[in-house]
Scaffold this active site. Structure first.
Site, PDB file in Angstrom:
ATOM      1  N   HIS A  52      -2.888  11.215   0.536  1.00 19.72           N
ATOM      2  CA  HIS A  52      -2.440  10.871   1.889  1.00 19.72           C
ATOM      3  C   HIS A  52      -1.762  12.122   2.471  1.00 19.72           C
ATOM      4  CE1 HIS A  52      -1.104   7.408   4.687  1.00 19.72           C
ATOM      5  NE2 HIS A  52      -0.718   8.526   5.263  1.00 19.72           N
ATOM      6  N   ARG A  93       0.854  -1.188   0.000  1.00 16.66           N
ATOM      7  CA  ARG A  93       0.000   0.000   0.000  1.00 16.66           C
ATOM      8  C   ARG A  93       0.894   1.243   0.000  1.00 16.66           C
ATOM      9  NH1 ARG A  93      -2.729   3.236   4.579  1.00 16.66           N
ATOM     10  NH2 ARG A  93      -3.311   4.926   3.208  1.00 16.66           N
ATOM     11  N   ASN A 106      -7.868   2.293   9.248  1.00 17.15           N
ATOM     12  CA  ASN A 106      -6.590   2.407   9.945  1.00 17.15           C
ATOM     13  C   ASN A 106      -6.906   2.303  11.430  1.00 17.15           C
ATOM     14  OD1 ASN A 106      -5.540   2.878   7.435  1.00 17.15           O
ATOM     15  ND2 ASN A 106      -4.923   4.994   7.831  1.00 17.15           N
ATOM     16  N   TYR A 130      -5.396   1.441  15.293  1.00 18.12           N
ATOM     17  CA  TYR A 130      -4.225   1.271  16.148  1.00 18.12           C
ATOM     18  C   TYR A 130      -4.582   1.020  17.601  1.00 18.12           C
ATOM     19  CZ  TYR A 130      -1.311   3.215  12.384  1.00 18.12           C
ATOM     20  OH  TYR A 130      -0.668   3.431  11.194  1.00 18.12           O
ATOM     21  N   GLU A 181      -7.529   8.731   5.851  1.00 20.25           N
ATOM     22  CA  GLU A 181      -7.847   9.367   7.129  1.00 20.25           C
ATOM     23  C   GLU A 181      -8.268  10.824   7.025  1.00 20.25           C
ATOM     24  OE1 GLU A 181      -4.353   8.915   9.611  1.00 20.25           O
ATOM     25  OE2 GLU A 181      -4.831   6.839  10.014  1.00 20.25           O
ATOM     26  N   GLU A 225      -4.020   0.140   7.760  1.00 18.80           N
ATOM     27  CA  GLU A 225      -2.893   0.435   8.646  1.00 18.80           C
ATOM     28  C   GLU A 225      -3.139  -0.178  10.011  1.00 18.80           C
ATOM     29  OE1 GLU A 225      -1.765   4.584   9.148  1.00 18.80           O
ATOM     30  OE2 GLU A 225      -1.905   4.938   6.986  1.00 18.80           O
TER      31      GLU A 225
END
Ligand SMILES: *[C@@H]1O[C@H](CO)[C@@H](O)[C@H](O)[C@H]1NC(C)=O
Length: 510
Positions: free
Chosen positions: A147, A102, A333, A335, A193, A406
């Site tokens: 991005h 990616r 994404n 985390y 994002e 991500e």
């Protein structure tokens, strides 16, 4: 020189890796076509900042004029020099055994000054070379169009996403990319994002164009109560225009898919009270539904409408029609998981990322952390949150295919090479989150791929090079890539091989 402690750590890790099943994770738990990859983004890794006709972008200008805002004062002029070292990077990906890469395209490399300035053939040629190298190695390109970086000319002209004129610019840029690369690129995402960078750019004033107003901050210009929603509206419509064009003019011929990537924390109520349960729902709404509800249902979520009107734009009938173009995939994404505390009925600090939802996020309950800390404040290791977010998104958005675009672990920059390379905490983090995906799959989650952030250490926005996310360590002085323990672990997981080979075998020159 390896010390006794270092040897002990290596030995322990090697023993653990020797028995992958004991780690509760096996590639066979994932469907055969499941994509496993690693991710990067253009500004964070490419460097070559004005080379071969590339125009200046907003992050070039911001990091040069506001170097004091970057923790180590550095910038992405060279970054990981991926522009020149992409062959080596494809080679290390091949050695890792990933099935996909990616990356994002640098808008200013393709259109140095936007739609009116013309296409830069050298920019097209770079991505053609990269894509060719990936395909030759059996690695599927997974491309993001935006991005964070965009031509400075458009930032100057439109305040980036504040002026509606940016929609036509993005539509044009996306079209150039579909036309140039779509015969080989089958997985597209429009934005990375947007829900996160908009807040940093137009609410908290940290990312270019650094707009904000009190109580969030004191910027030269901006309106933290209004601009984030104007910018989001333009991004949602830019996305919709690109998807419309792709579906109408490229999809059948090229046979690809398109979607958008949203940053998603999972929010748990801090207390088992109605107030905090509603606060967690509100935080999810302001983080996720903000973008995905318009894209899937043609409307902003009702909580946002109630709390923000009239600062939240309305969709016109023409815009709603454009939004009927459906996406094929959702990129997540993910985390961390964090607690949500209500700020409507009890006072709290609202100058925060969740402040606009009248929520305060915290990683602690009664002095106990929700999970192990990482190098980034507010990012905790809470693997079960992965399964929860997958279930949540599948349920709300009609079981649309999901890619985890991500997921990764940050460590502090350190001069101690042993600490830097023996990243056992990253191995534990990745194993935990992958196990959580495996568990979600068993329960029917529609998830199709997973990308580790990141393939290699890179320029981490406001943190500069002070935090490291890479499976590969990158020496800033020499640009040498060296596999960390986590790279060996990921390779062993992907290839199902016993780790008789040493991590050293993952070096590009071996
Ligand atoms: C929360 O409170 C309700 C009602 O008091 C109770 O039934 C429930 O088990 C509690 N949940 C948790 C997670 O503690």
């Amino acid at each position: 020189m390896v010390t006794a402690t270092g040897m002990a750590i290596l030995l322990l890790a090697a023993l653990a890796i020797l028995a992958p099943s004991a780690w509760g994770l096996d590639r066979a738990e994932f469907p055969p076509g499941f994509l496993f990859g690693a991710a990067t983004s253009a500004y964070q890794v490419e460097g070559a900042y004005l080379e071969d006709g590339k125009g200046r972008n907003n992050w070039d200008v911001f990091t040069h004029t506001h170097s004091g805002n970057i923790l180590d004062g550095r910038n992405g002029d060279v970054a990981a020099d991926h522009y020149h070292r992409y062959m080596e990077d494809v080679d290390i990906m091949h050695k890792l055994g990933v099935s996909s890469y990616r990356f994002s395209i640098s808008w200013a490399r393709i259109l140095p000054s936007g739609r009116l300035g013309g296409v830069n053939p050298a920019g097209i040629a770079f991505y053609n070379r990269l894509i060719a190298a990936l395909l030759q190695n059996g690695i599927e390109p997974f491309v993001t169009l935006h991005h964070f970086d965009l031509p400075q000319e458009l930032e100057t002209r439109y305040g980036s996403w504040l002026g509606a004129g940016i929609r036509e610019e993005f539509d044009y840029y996306a079209d150039v990319c579909f036309q140039a690369f779509g015969d080989r690129v089958k997985l597209w995402t429009t934005f990375n994002e947007p829900n996160l960078f908009i807040k940093h750019a137009y609410m908290l004033g940290r990312y270019p164009p650094n707009h904000c107003s009190p109580p969030f901050g004191n910027c030269n210009s901006g309106n933290s109560q209004r601009e984030p929603y104007v910018a989001a509206h333009n991004i949602i419509m830019s996305h919709a225009a690109a998807v419309h064009n792709y579906n109408k003019n490229y999809k059948v011929k090229q046979g690809g898919s398109i979607g958008i990537i949203i940053a998603m924390k999972f929010y748990e109520p801090l207390r088992n009270t109605t107030e905090d349960i509603l606060a967690a729902q509100r935080a999810m709404s302001f983080e996720i539904h903000w973008f995905l509800d318009p894209i899937f249902f043609g409307e902003y979520p009702k909580e946002m409408r109630e709390m923000l009107s009239p600062n939240l734009p309305e969709f016109t009938p023409v815009e709603k029609r454009l939004l009927q173009n459906k996406v094929d995939l959702i990129g997540i994404n993910h985390y961390t998981t964090i607690y949500a505390k209500d700020c409507i009925y009890s006072p709290c600090n609202l100058k925060t990322y969740e402040g606009n939802a009248l929520v305060f996020a915290t990683g602690e309950r009664d002095g106990v952390q929700i999970g192990k800390s990482t190098a980034l404040a507010g990012f905790y290791d809470v693997p079960e949150g992965m399964e929860k977010i997958l279930e949540y998104v599948n349920k709300r958005y009609g079981n649309t295919p999901i890619y985890i675009t991500e997921n990764g672990y940050s460590q502090h920059s350190s001069n101690n090479m042993e600490d830097t390379m023996n990243d056992i905490d990253r191995v534990n983090y990745l194993r935990g989150y992958l196990s959580s995906i495996s568990s979600a799959l068993r329960r029917g989650a529609n998830v199709r791929g997973y990308f580790v952030w990141s393939l290699m250490d890179n320029f981490e926005w406001l943190f500069g090079f002070t935090v490291k996310f890479g499976l590969y360590h990158v020496d800033l002085a020499t640009q040498k890539r060296t596999p960390r323990m986590s790279a060996g672990w990921y390779r062993d997981f992907l290839t199902g091989s016993r780790p008789v080979d040493k991590v050293q075998d993952l070096r590009a020159d071996s």
